[in-house]
Design a protein around this motif. Sequence first.
Motif, PDB file in Angstrom:
ATOM      1  N   GLY A 271       0.824  -1.201   0.000  1.00  0.00           N
ATOM      2  CA  GLY A 271       0.000   0.000   0.000  1.00  0.00           C
ATOM      3  C   GLY A 271       0.860   1.254   0.000  1.00  0.00           C
ATOM      4  N   ARG A 272       0.358   2.296   0.630  1.00  0.00           N
ATOM      5  CA  ARG A 272       1.077   3.563   0.653  1.00  0.00           C
ATOM      6  C   ARG A 272       2.320   3.465   1.527  1.00  0.00           C
ATOM      7  N   HIS A 273       3.350   4.205   1.115  1.00  0.00           N
ATOM      8  CA  HIS A 273       4.617   4.165   1.835  1.00  0.00           C
ATOM      9  C   HIS A 273       4.611   5.250   2.911  1.00  0.00           C
ATOM     10  N   THR A 274       4.120   4.882   4.073  1.00  0.00           N
ATOM     11  CA  THR A 274       4.137   5.756   5.238  1.00  0.00           C
ATOM     12  C   THR A 274       5.112   5.189   6.256  1.00  0.00           C
ATOM     13  N   VAL A 275       5.477   6.013   7.220  1.00  0.00           N
ATOM     14  CA  VAL A 275       6.394   5.553   8.259  1.00  0.00           C
ATOM     15  C   VAL A 275       5.769   4.396   9.030  1.00  0.00           C
ATOM     16  N   ARG A 276       4.472   4.493   9.271  1.00  0.00           N
ATOM     17  CA  ARG A 276       3.795   3.427  10.002  1.00  0.00           C
ATOM     18  C   ARG A 276       3.836   2.108   9.221  1.00  0.00           C
ATOM     19  N   ALA A 277       3.571   2.191   7.901  1.00  0.00           N
ATOM     20  CA  ALA A 277       3.608   0.981   7.078  1.00  0.00           C
ATOM     21  C   ALA A 277       5.019   0.403   7.014  1.00  0.00           C
ATOM     22  N   LEU A 278       6.018   1.284   6.962  1.00  0.00           N
ATOM     23  CA  LEU A 278       7.404   0.811   6.920  1.00  0.00           C
ATOM     24  C   LEU A 278       7.766   0.092   8.216  1.00  0.00           C
ATOM     25  N   LEU A 279       7.373   0.658   9.346  1.00  0.00           N
ATOM     26  CA  LEU A 279       7.662   0.015  10.630  1.00  0.00           C
ATOM     27  C   LEU A 279       6.913  -1.301  10.766  1.00  0.00           C
ATOM     28  N   ARG A 280       5.680  -1.339  10.237  1.00  0.00           N
ATOM     29  CA  ARG A 280       4.878  -2.556  10.343  1.00  0.00           C
ATOM     30  C   ARG A 280       5.444  -3.679   9.476  1.00  0.00           C
ATOM     31  N   ASP A 281       5.579  -3.410   8.180  1.00  0.00           N
ATOM     32  CA  ASP A 281       6.020  -4.462   7.255  1.00  0.00           C
ATOM     33  C   ASP A 281       7.526  -4.697   7.335  1.00  0.00           C
ATOM     34  N   GLY A 282       8.285  -3.594   7.401  1.00  0.00           N
ATOM     35  CA  GLY A 282       9.729  -3.754   7.526  1.00  0.00           C
ATOM     36  C   GLY A 282      10.129  -4.368   8.851  1.00  0.00           C
ATOM     37  N   GLY A 283       9.275  -4.194   9.872  1.00  0.00           N
ATOM     38  CA  GLY A 283       9.577  -4.777  11.173  1.00  0.00           C
ATOM     39  C   GLY A 283       9.586  -6.294  11.147  1.00  0.00           C
ATOM     40  N   TRP A 284       8.651  -6.895  10.404  1.00  0.00           N
ATOM     41  CA  TRP A 284       8.644  -8.357  10.277  1.00  0.00           C
ATOM     42  C   TRP A 284       9.932  -8.836   9.608  1.00  0.00           C
ATOM     43  N   LEU A 285      10.346  -8.130   8.560  1.00  0.00           N
ATOM     44  CA  LEU A 285      11.572  -8.519   7.860  1.00  0.00           C
ATOM     45  C   LEU A 285      12.780  -8.376   8.773  1.00  0.00           C
ATOM     46  N   ALA A 286      12.853  -7.248   9.486  1.00  0.00           N
ATOM     47  CA  ALA A 286      13.978  -7.038  10.400  1.00  0.00           C
ATOM     48  C   ALA A 286      13.969  -8.064  11.527  1.00  0.00           C
ATOM     49  N   GLY A 287      12.773  -8.439  11.981  1.00  0.00           N
ATOM     50  CA  GLY A 287      12.685  -9.445  13.033  1.00  0.00           C
ATOM     51  C   GLY A 287      13.237 -10.786  12.598  1.00  0.00           C
ATOM     52  N   GLY A 288      12.915 -11.202  11.375  1.00  0.00           N
ATOM     53  CA  GLY A 288      13.458 -12.457  10.861  1.00  0.00           C
ATOM     54  C   GLY A 288      14.971 -12.420  10.744  1.00  0.00           C
ATOM     55  N   LEU A 289      15.493 -11.279  10.277  1.00  0.00           N
ATOM     56  CA  LEU A 289      16.944 -11.145  10.132  1.00  0.00           C
ATOM     57  C   LEU A 289      17.644 -11.220  11.485  1.00  0.00           C
ATOM     58  N   LEU A 290      17.146 -10.472  12.464  1.00  0.00           N
ATOM     59  CA  LEU A 290      17.775 -10.482  13.785  1.00  0.00           C
ATOM     60  C   LEU A 290      17.680 -11.863  14.428  1.00  0.00           C
ATOM     61  N   ALA A 291      16.557 -12.547  14.203  1.00  0.00           N
ATOM     62  CA  ALA A 291      16.398 -13.888  14.774  1.00  0.00           C
ATOM     63  C   ALA A 291      17.468 -14.829  14.244  1.00  0.00           C
ATOM     64  N   VAL A 292      17.736 -14.775  12.944  1.00  0.00           N
ATOM     65  CA  VAL A 292      18.764 -15.644  12.359  1.00  0.00           C
ATOM     66  C   VAL A 292      20.135 -15.334  12.951  1.00  0.00           C
ATOM     67  N   LEU A 293      20.470 -14.051  13.035  1.00  0.00           N
ATOM     68  CA  LEU A 293      21.787 -13.689  13.553  1.00  0.00           C
ATOM     69  C   LEU A 293      21.954 -14.127  15.006  1.00  0.00           C
ATOM     70  N   LEU A 294      20.915 -13.953  15.802  1.00  0.00           N
ATOM     71  CA  LEU A 294      21.004 -14.352  17.212  1.00  0.00           C
ATOM     72  C   LEU A 294      21.078 -15.865  17.364  1.00  0.00           C
ATOM     73  N   VAL A 295      20.226 -16.583  16.622  1.00  0.00           N
ATOM     74  CA  VAL A 295      20.176 -18.038  16.768  1.00  0.00           C
ATOM     75  C   VAL A 295      21.453 -18.683  16.251  1.00  0.00           C
ATOM     76  N   THR A 296      21.922 -18.279  15.070  1.00  0.00           N
ATOM     77  CA  THR A 296      23.133 -18.901  14.521  1.00  0.00           C
ATOM     78  C   THR A 296      24.363 -18.572  15.355  1.00  0.00           C
ATOM     79  N   SER A 297      24.421 -17.350  15.875  1.00  0.00           N
ATOM     80  CA  SER A 297      25.556 -16.988  16.725  1.00  0.00           C
ATOM     81  C   SER A 297      25.542 -17.794  18.015  1.00  0.00           C
ATOM     82  N   ALA A 298      24.330 -18.066  18.531  1.00  0.00           N
ATOM     83  CA  ALA A 298      24.225 -18.829  19.776  1.00  0.00           C
ATOM     84  C   ALA A 298      24.468 -20.318  19.544  1.00  0.00           C
ATOM     85  N   LEU A 299      23.844 -20.886  18.507  1.00  0.00           N
ATOM     86  CA  LEU A 299      23.978 -22.317  18.259  1.00  0.00           C
ATOM     87  C   LEU A 299      25.411 -22.699  17.897  1.00  0.00           C
ATOM     88  N   SER A 300      26.112 -21.826  17.199  1.00  0.00           N
ATOM     89  CA  SER A 300      27.494 -22.125  16.828  1.00  0.00           C
ATOM     90  C   SER A 300      28.430 -22.049  18.023  1.00  0.00           C
TER      91      SER A 300
END
Length: 504
Positions: A271-300
């Motif tokens: 939809g429209r590119h607002t700050v709220r939409a960026l935080l909402r949709d981009g937040g899911w993407l950022a959450g997945g990225l941070l989860a991978v970095l934390l989990v792989t760093s811990a498991l290794s």
Amino acid sequence: MGARAARYGGLVGATLLSVAGCLGGTLPDAPLGATPASIWRIPAGPATLTCWLVGTVLLVGAWWSLRGGAPSSRWAYVTAGLWALPLLVAPPLGSRDVYSYACQGWTYAHGVDPYAVGVAAAGCPWVDTVAPIWRDTPAPYGPVFVLLAALAVSLGGGLTGTVVLLRVIAVAGLLLAAFCLPGLARAVGVPTRRAAWLALASPLVGVHLIAGAHNDAVMLGLLLCGLLVAVRRPGRASALLIAGLLLGLAVAVKASAVVVVPFAALAAVHGRHTVRALLRDGGWLAGGLLAVLLVTSALSGLGFGWVGGLTHSGDSEQWTSPPTAVGFVVDYAGALVGRDPMAVPVVRAVALLLLAGVLVVLWWRTWQALRRSDDGGLPIEALRAPAALRAPAALRAPAVLRPRAAARGAALALAATVVLSPVFYPWYATWPLALLALTATRTTWFVLPAALAAFLALPDGTNLARSTKAPGALLMTALTLLLALRALRALRQSRRPQRPRVPR
């Protein structure tokens, strides 16, 4: 050159490169620290250098001749596969990095932290095959690749088996990239036949990512896959979480992929590119990225020690990096007046600051372009107005323009990262090449440097930049100044008020 001549001319070139590798490639017992002159003097030297030069000319010429696009997508894939066949069975070519990977995997598999010590101190039995400059350097790669390298060591049973498995991993990364290219090409509105040809048939891909087994192939495959998911499923939380996981895996292989993440977040907005939409949709993407970095760093069990290893990636100084070349020239000028400015570290630091600024500007312009598209404008306008106005109606549709703008921003971010980094190796050019093949309207400006980079390394890993330090630094500095002046001139022209251009 016609399509048929290009296909079989490139196949002959790839075969000659494979022959050169068998005669004088980076075999485990090959001598280190060679120069072109010393290679020529060994018994198989003339044949090695001749096959390498002729093969490179044929392969580069065939790729260059069809830079506007292959006859069809299927033709591009089949031809790229044919060219890869001889290189799949060749010894490692153009670099000894695959032996560094093997020793870093051995280090981790034997309970030693590869981010704390170099492979020599860890006691790797294959340390003699590693280039001397990297024997005492901690691993600069993320935990995901260290785990993959350790898996290759565990299953390989020896050096040869480990190298074979590392090449299999690299090829798997390229296959993932090849699988994602058609979907990305459709999303951004470019012909798959052009994108696939430029991204997969490049001599840099065959020589360095396949034969050289560089981990850049894995990074690119994960990167393109993450972008594809974000572009095809914007606004969907589950899909964006998966996209973030894939991008996180790419970063956990090679940290350079992180510059793409902010642009992927823009592509994720629905939809429209607002700050709220960026935080909402981009937040899911950022959450997945941070989860991978934390989990792989811990498991290794390695934590975030790999971040510190990144500081050693610039230990090698070569004029192929523009900041390093400028530093060399300043040092040469200082030596003429009896001073030693030691400018290389200073210029490199300034270039990294400049890179941070460039990345922010690119993201902001892409964000503004996408917001303009919400109001019916052309988002490409902010990046390249004449191309947007000349684009056919299919390319001016918002469904195409939005992912295209985000992908183009990511491509330019990778290009800036390569240009302003402290060090440059030929295979680094494959990073922006894959995305520029999807977004650039003109190809010569990025295909030509990639073609020239194919001539920088010899089959045994000898880097020609080391034997051409002074002239190369002067030439690169002159080119850097010329491009900087052109960029300033273009910036001034872009700030002048322009009359609106009405398309016919």
